[in-house]
Design a protein around this motif. Sequence first.
Motif, PDB file in Angstrom:
ATOM      1  N   LEU A 185      57.559 111.006  61.468  1.00 19.12           N
ATOM      2  CA  LEU A 185      56.622 110.368  60.552  1.00 19.12           C
ATOM      3  C   LEU A 185      55.345 109.974  61.288  1.00 19.12           C
ATOM      4  N   ILE A 186      55.506 109.351  62.441  1.00 17.17           N
ATOM      5  CA  ILE A 186      54.326 108.870  63.169  1.00 17.17           C
ATOM      6  C   ILE A 186      53.497 110.032  63.684  1.00 17.17           C
ATOM      7  N   ALA A 187      54.163 111.025  64.234  1.00 14.42           N
ATOM      8  CA  ALA A 187      53.424 112.159  64.773  1.00 14.42           C
ATOM      9  C   ALA A 187      52.683 112.907  63.671  1.00 14.42           C
ATOM     10  N   THR A 221      49.763 110.738  62.376  1.00 19.31           N
ATOM     11  CA  THR A 221      48.688 110.642  63.362  1.00 19.31           C
ATOM     12  C   THR A 221      47.912 111.944  63.449  1.00 19.31           C
ATOM     13  N   LEU A 222      48.655 113.053  63.419  1.00 18.42           N
ATOM     14  CA  LEU A 222      48.003 114.360  63.416  1.00 18.42           C
ATOM     15  C   LEU A 222      47.150 114.542  62.166  1.00 18.42           C
ATOM     16  N   TRP A 258      57.886 118.976  61.633  1.00 15.09           N
ATOM     17  CA  TRP A 258      58.468 117.883  62.414  1.00 15.09           C
ATOM     18  C   TRP A 258      59.920 117.705  62.008  1.00 15.09           C
ATOM     19  N   ASP A 282      59.815 109.276  64.819  1.00 17.25           N
ATOM     20  CA  ASP A 282      58.892 110.103  65.598  1.00 17.25           C
ATOM     21  C   ASP A 282      58.147 111.090  64.716  1.00 17.25           C
TER      22      ASP A 282
END
Lengths: 397, 469
Positions: A294-296, A299-300, A276, A292
């Motif tokens: 960090l969240i992605a 979440t993954l 990322w 983006d």
Amino acid sequence: MTPRLPQRAETVVIGGGIVGTCIAGFLAEAGMAVTLLDSGHAAGSTSNAGSLHVQMQSRFMRLYPAQVPGLEAQLPLYPLAVRFWAELGARLGLDFEMKLTGGLMVAESEEQLAFLGHKAARERALGLDVEILGRSDVERMAPYLGPAIVGAELCRDEGKLNPLAANKALAGWTRGLGVDRRPGVRVTAVAADTDGFVVESDAGRMACRRLVIAAAWDSGRLAAPFGLAIPSVAEPLNIAITEPASPLIGHLVQHADRMITLKQLGSGQVVIGGGWPALPAAGNAAPGLELDSLIASATLGLHVVPALGQLRILRCWAGNNTVVDGRGVLGRVAGHPGLAVAIPGDAGYTLGPLAARMVADDILGRAPMVDIEQFRPERFNVALPAQAAGDGGGNGQ
Amino acid sequence: MGACQACLVNVDGVSNRRACMVKVADGMVAVPGGGLEGLSAGSGGAIEGFLRRAADLPERRPDVLVIGAGPAGLAAALVARRAGAEVLLLDERGSAGGQYYKQPAVTAGPAADAQAREGAALITEALAAGVEMLADTLVWGAYPGPVFVASRGGASFRVVPGATVIATGAQEVAWPVPGWTLPGVMTTGAVQGMWRTARRVPPGRIVIAGNGPLNLQLAAELVAAGANVVALVEAARAPGIGQAGVVARMAASAPGLVRQGLAYRLRLRGVRMLWGAQVRAVRPGLEIETDTGQVLAADTLCLGYELAPADELGRGLGQQPGVFSAGDCTTIGGAHVAAAAGALAGAAAARHLGLVADAGDAEVRLARHRGFQAALWTLFAPARPLVGHLTAETIVCRCEGVTAGDVAAAQAAGAASHAAIKQATRLGMGPCQGRSCAPLLARLAPEAMPAGLAPRAPVRPVRIADLAR
């Protein structure tokens, strides 16, 4: 504040990461007097988070399809590189907290599993030990994986180590060999001189007989004066690390179609990365972090390993991966006696010590343990552009 | 409180909750232990739409975001709201008020004191004015834009404000002496927080040591609460007749505060006062050794030497138009300075949006209270510099168990910057994220380049589930 450099040195290595550190050590073992320059503090770009990669990373294949032939060309290096890490630790009596637990690239659809099947066939043809697992195998071997995972590619040679422990141990090894380590020295220019090379830096000017450029993404700039146009670029990537937890995730976990690498270190901390992006920064500054990413990645991570939910992320950082053309840039530079380049290619930390050994052997006039010819810097010689286009195929070995 | 992460417990099966921030409830099961117990296969479950991006987080777009509901934040919110701005005020704690206006969380025990009542009135005033206040809301990230990210009730949301006031207050700096991590050794702020929120006092003999009026106030409060305060160890010299001029200056700028100070002194008549002394070591037991040669026995030791601005959000973000900081997160000046500075920041935030704002007499109050603080700290000037006493065995980084000797060894092995020392020792890599150890490292290795411990999001640990929901 940084001490001035001495006026003369025998051998200068630019770049104190895993590659430069190992080259400095190998050359010093052979009796050379080595000065190691690093623009930050040695091994400080934190680009690696401890993964030992062997199978082709699906992320790289998706992002840089044109580089897949180059990647396949050097694929046989990866299992050798992991073995070399183990041998190096054993030979020097150093503990890198290395664990070869195997790596799983997970799939959550039949389509993704088919992609892994195709990839595994190519990799097996190149000598890798990989196999495809179905859902029941996955449940048995990796019960921590979430219910969405239908299968995986297992690569037994993969694993992880603790890069902080490894960097520290190897730095100590070079110090013991008398390597003159100079952190905080940024090289501003290099040039050929009558009797070797001149290195200009913010800590003064230094002449040397031998010069090794092992400066990752910055290598292109440093090699340019010698007629090499190495398109090395920094790829800043987001990495997150959690607080420690009881052992759960044995494997290095990746995804067939999503950008994630996930592993649990010996400390119990889980590291979530996988490509990322972070924000490129000017000069030597640390790359900026993107929400983006960090969240992605979190979440993954939760999707792939549901038990991660209650762990807290302690830190994020961004490290620079170095991208060239999918293949390492290794060895002496023709027409410039005493000059060598060492950029290992994708998953540079995994390849670092082996690539360093190959370049050191090339400098020392010994036959490298792996054929170095296809990795030579000359393919970027601006005087001979035809050569770069001519051997781009995935010939393997 | 809330900063050091040294009190992590498992509460009702959820690991790594801060004991200092969790209200006790009937039937709650709290056991020691953090994440090492926390991870087991099969918990959690599949989530939908797993490829979340920042844009998928719920978003708030207030005119003015105020982070921290202490004296500075409350004042900023009120001024901005009265200027016509829609104001969202977020605070990490269960109730607004911050450290100074800390609100009781229990009904048992003595009623709130004047300080807490003043805070309650201010909170009521802000709510009545239409400030939207969210407690238990942790702002853990600030990204260019600026975009702030907060977690509340197990989920995260983004805030994209028109203007921002960061008013995150201060945190206590550990006193670096052998034994500062022993059981029974606490910070002055922690004990005061315990008393003010939960009406509990520490058991047994209490020694309070440090520098500045907060220790005096705590001692007076604990004595009034019936606790056994045996001694107060103050780094400043005993106030003498030569300082009458200073006291007169203070009385002129804030007569109420001087009266309050005198009341504290009267209440402490039975307490042994050690002026001009600093704690030099604590041995198990607790046996407290001062640098003036005294040895004190205690069951609880409160250490209150220094405060540091809790400035991670602002520092990580850097200068941004429309982002203002006020109060102790900029410079330690105490509650009254913070309230005045907060009002000015609230007005600046409103003006940034084109509103007409009135901060009242905040400029005058700011100057007056700064004058008072300057005079106060001449009274409390330490007799000797506050440097502590680090031996090779003294813990510097409590999260990772790094000692001063480990730092020295890393330096001897060539670690020339704070970042290199961090990589070599793991100092700063634990859950406090460097908040506790960075000031001690700066003291221990002042010559090292200070790069590498810069705050980055998340500035507080954030639960993965809170990001994904």
